[in-house]
Write a protein that holds these residues in place. Structure first.
Motif, PDB file in Angstrom:
ATOM      1  N   ASP A  44     118.648  22.196  43.457  1.00 51.10           N
ATOM      2  CA  ASP A  44     117.997  21.110  44.188  1.00 51.10           C
ATOM      3  C   ASP A  44     117.380  21.702  45.457  1.00 51.10           C
ATOM      4  N   PRO A  45     116.028  21.725  45.540  1.00 50.58           N
ATOM      5  CA  PRO A  45     115.386  22.423  46.672  1.00 50.58           C
ATOM      6  C   PRO A  45     115.715  21.791  48.025  1.00 50.58           C
ATOM      7  N   LYS A  46     116.154  20.545  48.028  1.00 53.04           N
ATOM      8  CA  LYS A  46     116.499  19.908  49.309  1.00 53.04           C
ATOM      9  C   LYS A  46     117.905  20.273  49.756  1.00 53.04           C
ATOM     10  N   LYS A  47     118.683  20.852  48.851  1.00 52.32           N
ATOM     11  CA  LYS A  47     120.084  21.161  49.179  1.00 52.32           C
ATOM     12  C   LYS A  47     120.351  22.660  49.137  1.00 52.32           C
ATOM     13  N   VAL A  48     119.319  23.455  49.386  1.00 50.61           N
ATOM     14  CA  VAL A  48     119.460  24.907  49.313  1.00 50.61           C
ATOM     15  C   VAL A  48     120.586  25.385  50.234  1.00 50.61           C
ATOM     16  N   ASP A  49     120.621  24.833  51.457  1.00 59.87           N
ATOM     17  CA  ASP A  49     121.611  25.333  52.426  1.00 59.87           C
ATOM     18  C   ASP A  49     123.023  24.828  52.146  1.00 59.87           C
ATOM     19  N   GLN A  50     123.174  23.990  51.117  1.00 56.61           N
ATOM     20  CA  GLN A  50     124.520  23.530  50.736  1.00 56.61           C
ATOM     21  C   GLN A  50     124.948  24.082  49.385  1.00 56.61           C
ATOM     22  N   ASP A  55     124.262  28.828  50.484  1.00 52.09           N
ATOM     23  CA  ASP A  55     124.894  28.261  51.680  1.00 52.09           C
ATOM     24  C   ASP A  55     125.345  29.385  52.625  1.00 52.09           C
ATOM     25  N   HIS A  56     125.557  30.570  52.050  1.00 50.67           N
ATOM     26  CA  HIS A  56     125.854  31.757  52.868  1.00 50.67           C
ATOM     27  C   HIS A  56     124.940  32.886  52.420  1.00 50.67           C
ATOM     28  N   PRO A  57     123.670  32.846  52.847  1.00 50.53           N
ATOM     29  CA  PRO A  57     122.741  33.897  52.406  1.00 50.53           C
ATOM     30  C   PRO A  57     123.204  35.261  52.891  1.00 50.53           C
ATOM     31  N   ALA A  70     122.019  37.050  48.207  1.00 48.58           N
ATOM     32  CA  ALA A  70     121.387  35.730  48.120  1.00 48.58           C
ATOM     33  C   ALA A  70     120.332  35.638  49.212  1.00 48.58           C
ATOM     34  N   ILE A  71     119.106  35.291  48.814  1.00 44.01           N
ATOM     35  CA  ILE A  71     117.984  35.257  49.758  1.00 44.01           C
ATOM     36  C   ILE A  71     117.239  33.927  49.630  1.00 44.01           C
ATOM     37  N   VAL A  72     116.970  33.321  50.766  1.00 41.16           N
ATOM     38  CA  VAL A  72     116.152  32.112  50.792  1.00 41.16           C
ATOM     39  C   VAL A  72     114.829  32.449  51.462  1.00 41.16           C
ATOM     40  N   GLY A  73     113.734  32.237  50.735  1.00 47.86           N
ATOM     41  CA  GLY A  73     112.409  32.398  51.326  1.00 47.86           C
ATOM     42  C   GLY A  73     111.984  31.081  51.949  1.00 47.86           C
ATOM     43  N   MET A  74     111.309  31.166  53.070  1.00 50.20           N
ATOM     44  CA  MET A  74     110.809  29.951  53.731  1.00 50.20           C
ATOM     45  C   MET A  74     109.630  30.341  54.592  1.00 50.20           C
ATOM     46  N   ALA A  75     108.834  29.350  54.981  1.00 49.22           N
ATOM     47  CA  ALA A  75     107.698  29.624  55.858  1.00 49.22           C
ATOM     48  C   ALA A  75     108.228  29.935  57.260  1.00 49.22           C
ATOM     49  N   PHE A  76     108.107  31.126  57.808  1.00 50.68           N
ATOM     50  CA  PHE A  76     107.504  32.305  57.179  1.00 50.68           C
ATOM     51  C   PHE A  76     108.459  33.473  57.395  1.00 50.68           C
ATOM     52  N   GLY A  77     109.497  33.474  56.598  1.00 48.79           N
ATOM     53  CA  GLY A  77     110.474  34.541  56.706  1.00 48.79           C
ATOM     54  C   GLY A  77     111.515  34.432  55.612  1.00 48.79           C
ATOM     55  N   TYR A  78     112.592  35.217  55.775  1.00 50.57           N
ATOM     56  CA  TYR A  78     113.659  35.234  54.781  1.00 50.57           C
ATOM     57  C   TYR A  78     114.996  35.059  55.479  1.00 50.57           C
ATOM     58  N   PHE A  93     119.837  40.630  43.113  1.00 49.41           N
ATOM     59  CA  PHE A  93     119.150  39.736  44.049  1.00 49.41           C
ATOM     60  C   PHE A  93     119.021  38.349  43.430  1.00 49.41           C
ATOM     61  N   LYS A  94     119.397  37.343  44.202  1.00 52.39           N
ATOM     62  CA  LYS A  94     119.197  35.948  43.794  1.00 52.39           C
ATOM     63  C   LYS A  94     118.320  35.284  44.840  1.00 52.39           C
ATOM     64  N   VAL A  95     117.168  34.777  44.389  1.00 51.99           N
ATOM     65  CA  VAL A  95     116.143  34.327  45.320  1.00 51.99           C
ATOM     66  C   VAL A  95     115.728  32.894  45.011  1.00 51.99           C
ATOM     67  N   THR A  96     115.598  32.102  46.066  1.00 48.20           N
ATOM     68  CA  THR A  96     115.013  30.781  45.931  1.00 48.20           C
ATOM     69  C   THR A  96     114.158  30.506  47.166  1.00 48.20           C
ATOM     70  N   SER A  97     113.535  29.338  47.205  1.00 41.77           N
ATOM     71  CA  SER A  97     112.729  28.966  48.364  1.00 41.77           C
ATOM     72  C   SER A  97     113.179  27.613  48.885  1.00 41.77           C
ATOM     73  N   ALA A  98     113.075  27.452  50.190  1.00 43.58           N
ATOM     74  CA  ALA A  98     113.444  26.178  50.812  1.00 43.58           C
ATOM     75  C   ALA A  98     112.234  25.272  50.986  1.00 43.58           C
ATOM     76  N   ASP A  99     111.024  25.794  50.731  1.00 47.58           N
ATOM     77  CA  ASP A  99     109.848  24.935  50.916  1.00 47.58           C
ATOM     78  C   ASP A  99     108.802  25.158  49.813  1.00 47.58           C
ATOM     79  N   VAL A 100     107.913  26.110  50.019  1.00 52.25           N
ATOM     80  CA  VAL A 100     106.858  26.333  49.026  1.00 52.25           C
ATOM     81  C   VAL A 100     107.120  27.659  48.298  1.00 52.25           C
ATOM     82  N   THR A 101     106.254  27.992  47.366  1.00 48.80           N
ATOM     83  CA  THR A 101     106.427  29.231  46.614  1.00 48.80           C
ATOM     84  C   THR A 101     106.065  30.436  47.470  1.00 48.80           C
ATOM     85  N   HIS A 102     107.008  31.378  47.526  1.00 49.20           N
ATOM     86  CA  HIS A 102     106.800  32.665  48.208  1.00 49.20           C
ATOM     87  C   HIS A 102     107.054  33.759  47.177  1.00 49.20           C
TER      88      HIS A 102
END
Ligand code: CUA
Length: 156
Positions: A44-50, A55-57, A70-78, A93-102
């Motif tokens: 669920d992209p709205k619950k990435v930080d949970q 939750d512990h990148p 674990a890596i979260v991409g977001m505008a504009f960093g990781y 590496f496990k990668v997701t995004s918190a906003d748009v596609t990176h």
């Protein structure tokens, strides 16, 4: 009980149709649970930080030979902004995004992953040489795209 020949044919046809139907349903059910090559899973992209592990990148040692990052991409960093992993070990590496596609692209390696909201992309890589590796975003993601980068430190 004696069945008329045509009844037998229709009964067989009915059973065959049922088998065909169940097979198609079965294939679809399997298809939805199937994990494509590269290990794509959903989140669920709205619950990435949970949602674990995001939750512990960062780096977690799985066993003597394997580490997970674990890596979260977001505008504009990781997240995390600092990554240190050992050389000669399998790094998952496990990668997701918190906003748009990176993208999560480690220069001079085969690690070139999309960071997509709602998806968890997985790539395994073993660094042979210690040093600092540049991580870039290769997907245009907005006004700060060209500044979206970080570093990974590989230690001996
Ligand atoms: Cu993130 Cu381009």
């Amino acid at each position: 009980m004696h069945l008329h020949r045509y009844e037998k044919i229709w009964l067989s046809f009915g059973i065959l149709s049922l088998i065909l139907f169940l097979t198609i349903i079965g294939i679809n059910a399997f298809g939805q649970n199937h994990t494509p090559a590269g290990g794509m899973m959903t989140i669920d992209p709205k619950k990435v930080d949970q949602t674990p592990p995001f939750d512990h990148p960062g780096v977690v040692k799985l066993d003597d030979n394997r580490y997970q990052v674990a890596i979260v991409g977001m505008a504009f960093g990781y997240k995390p902004s600092q990554i240190r992993v050992p050389a000669g070990k399998e790094i998952i590496f496990k990668v997701t995004s918190a906003d748009v596609t990176h993208s999560f692209t480690i220069i001079h390696t085969k690690v070139n992953m999309m960071a997509v909201p709602g998806q968890i992309n997985t790539k395994s890589y073993t660094f042979q040489k210690p040093g600092k590796y540049l991580i870039l975003c290769n997907e245009y993601c907005g006004s700060g795209h060209q500044f979206m980068q970080t570093e990974i430190e590989v230690y001996q």
